[in-house]
Design a protein around this motif. Structure first.
Motif, PDB file in Angstrom:
ATOM      1  N   CYS A  23      -7.982   8.497  -1.995  1.00 50.56           N
ATOM      2  CA  CYS A  23      -7.845   7.152  -2.919  1.00 50.56           C
ATOM      3  C   CYS A  23      -8.768   7.072  -3.889  1.00 50.56           C
ATOM      4  O   CYS A  23     -10.158   7.297  -3.581  1.00 50.56           O
ATOM      5  CB  CYS A  23      -7.903   5.913  -1.761  1.00 50.56           C
ATOM      6  SG  CYS A  23      -6.834   6.038  -0.321  1.00 50.56           S
ATOM      7  N   THR A  44       1.002  -1.097   0.099  1.00 52.98           N
ATOM      8  CA  THR A  44      -0.166  -0.219  -0.019  1.00 52.98           C
ATOM      9  C   THR A  44       0.892   1.179  -0.017  1.00 52.98           C
ATOM     10  O   THR A  44       2.244   1.090   0.122  1.00 52.98           O
ATOM     11  CB  THR A  44      -0.968   0.251   1.333  1.00 52.98           C
ATOM     12  OG1 THR A  44       0.098   0.173   2.459  1.00 52.98           O
ATOM     13  CG2 THR A  44      -1.644  -1.489   1.434  1.00 52.98           C
ATOM     14  N   THR A  73     -10.743   5.157  -6.734  1.00 52.97           N
ATOM     15  CA  THR A  73     -11.309   3.857  -7.111  1.00 52.97           C
ATOM     16  C   THR A  73     -11.690   3.739  -8.354  1.00 52.97           C
ATOM     17  O   THR A  73     -12.533   2.952  -8.721  1.00 52.97           O
ATOM     18  CB  THR A  73     -12.456   3.583  -6.055  1.00 52.97           C
ATOM     19  OG1 THR A  73     -13.410   4.699  -6.324  1.00 52.97           O
ATOM     20  CG2 THR A  73     -12.022   3.568  -4.806  1.00 52.97           C
ATOM     21  N   ASN A 124     -11.853  12.271  -0.415  1.00 54.26           N
ATOM     22  CA  ASN A 124     -11.468  10.966  -0.593  1.00 54.26           C
ATOM     23  C   ASN A 124      -9.927  11.107  -1.125  1.00 54.26           C
ATOM     24  O   ASN A 124      -9.926  11.550  -2.199  1.00 54.26           O
ATOM     25  CB  ASN A 124     -12.214   9.899  -1.335  1.00 54.26           C
ATOM     26  CG  ASN A 124     -11.610   8.518  -1.007  1.00 54.26           C
ATOM     27  OD1 ASN A 124     -10.428   8.204  -0.399  1.00 54.26           O
ATOM     28  ND2 ASN A 124     -12.326   7.597  -1.906  1.00 54.26           N
ATOM     29  N   CYS A 137      -3.082   4.531   0.584  1.00 55.61           N
ATOM     30  CA  CYS A 137      -4.068   3.779  -0.264  1.00 55.61           C
ATOM     31  C   CYS A 137      -3.704   2.604  -0.700  1.00 55.61           C
ATOM     32  O   CYS A 137      -2.670   2.349  -0.682  1.00 55.61           O
ATOM     33  CB  CYS A 137      -4.351   4.902  -1.331  1.00 55.61           C
ATOM     34  SG  CYS A 137      -4.917   6.567  -0.990  1.00 55.61           S
TER      35      CYS A 137
END
Length: 324
Positions: free
Chosen positions: A278, A93, A280, A276, A100
């Protein structure tokens, strides 16, 4: 009479074996391409620049192993334009940076199947010819740009591959460089790809020069480097999905869980949702293999991009970024 002839043949064969006489073909060792035992290779089929893919395009990331008896083995990962490959989450990570999860193209994660081909090869001057056991053939040109490393460039195949390059050395393939020990500089190179143009809703293909610049990367942890780089070139096509007024910047991850395999991922930060950190969405996923020379120095990567969660969409291509 037949029995006596058979026994005589056996006696003669035994005598030849004892004194070390072998057939001429077995006695002649093959000449390894560029004098190198193994090559990190990315190879594929890419539609001509500006034309739509046909559905037959593919990308392959591989290690080629050349033996002195004229045999060659290929261990590889494969992606087809006509198949979708959902992203896979890897173990490392970005903890220490933005904390993240990091992803790679489906089929390259640790434990994924490694395919194999075996065949035979010949070298004539600077030309390398490979015939695989399934009947596929490849022709390559071999160059030796400097001591300790050789390069093969694909010139032809009988199965659709039209782009390919590999970098070879005699260092054991178990030798790799931890990501934190990779020199933090720019590795120039080139790419070829097939893509779905979401803005104009059409399939296309392209090629160009680019690079991986680690100068603005920082250590997150022992298995990950990361950097957030603002795009300052007004003519750059990068992050064209950003809305007017939004900052155009790219978040990069370079990670490894050991060995020659590296995981390279990046996305435009303007596409993050809310607070956020991170992402996706459909990040760019680039499986890569390290290029190591005879002195065990890191020289860059060969790689592919398989950002195609759905068949015939996203991006599928090959690239090479090295300081050779």
């Amino acid at each position: 009479m037949k029995s006596r002839f058979s026994r005589l043949c056996l006696v003669l064969l035994g005598a030849l074996t004892l004194i070390g006489v072998v057939s001429p073909s077995a006695a002649q060792a093959a000449e390894r391409p560029g004098g190198k035992e193994s090559y990190a290779v990315s190879i594929g089929q890419v539609a001509p620049e500006g034309t739509p893919p046909t559905g037959k395009e593919f990308a392959r990331l591989a290690m080629y192993y050349f033996d002195l008896d004229g045999t060659v083995r290929e261990a590889f990962w494969f992606w087809s334009w006509s198949i979708g490959y959902p992203a896979a989450t890897i173990a490392p990570t970005s903890a220490g940076c933005d904390n993240c999860k990091i992803h790679t193209a489906g089929g390259f994660q640790n434990g994924a199947e490694v395919k194999e081909l075996r065949g035979r090869y010949t070298t004539t001057g600077d030309q390398l010819a490979i015939t695989w056991s399934n009947g596929a053939t490849e022709s390559w040109t071999v160059t030796r740009p400097e001591t300790g490393i050789s390069v093969i460039a694909l010139t032809a195949s009988n199965y659709g591959a039209n782009v390919g390059k590999g970098y070879g050395s005699n260092v054991r393939t178990t030798v790799s460089v931890p990501v934190n020990d990779i020199p933090k500089k720019r590795y120039p190179g080139e790419f070829r790809y097939n893509a779905w143009d979401a803005v104009n809703e059409k399939m296309t293909s392209d090629w160009g020069t680019s690079g991986i610049n680690l100068q603005q990367f920082q250590k997150c942890n022992d298995n990950c480097l990361s950097g957030a780089v603002e795009i300052t070139d007004p003519n750059s096509k990068a992050c064209s999905a950003c809305k007017p007024g939004e900052q155009r910047a790219v978040r990069y991850y370079l990670a490894s869980d050991g060995g020659r395999k590296n995981y390279y991922e990046h996305f435009c930060t303007c596409l993050l949702q809310g607070t956020n950190k991170c992402y996706t969405g459909g990040s760019h996923l680039k499986p890569q293999l390290q290029v190591i020379d005879d002195a065990q120095r890191f020289r860059g990567w060969v790689g592919i991009e398989a950002q195609q969660r759905v068949a015939n969409r996203g991006t599928l291509g090959v690239h090479w970024y090295t300081d050779v």
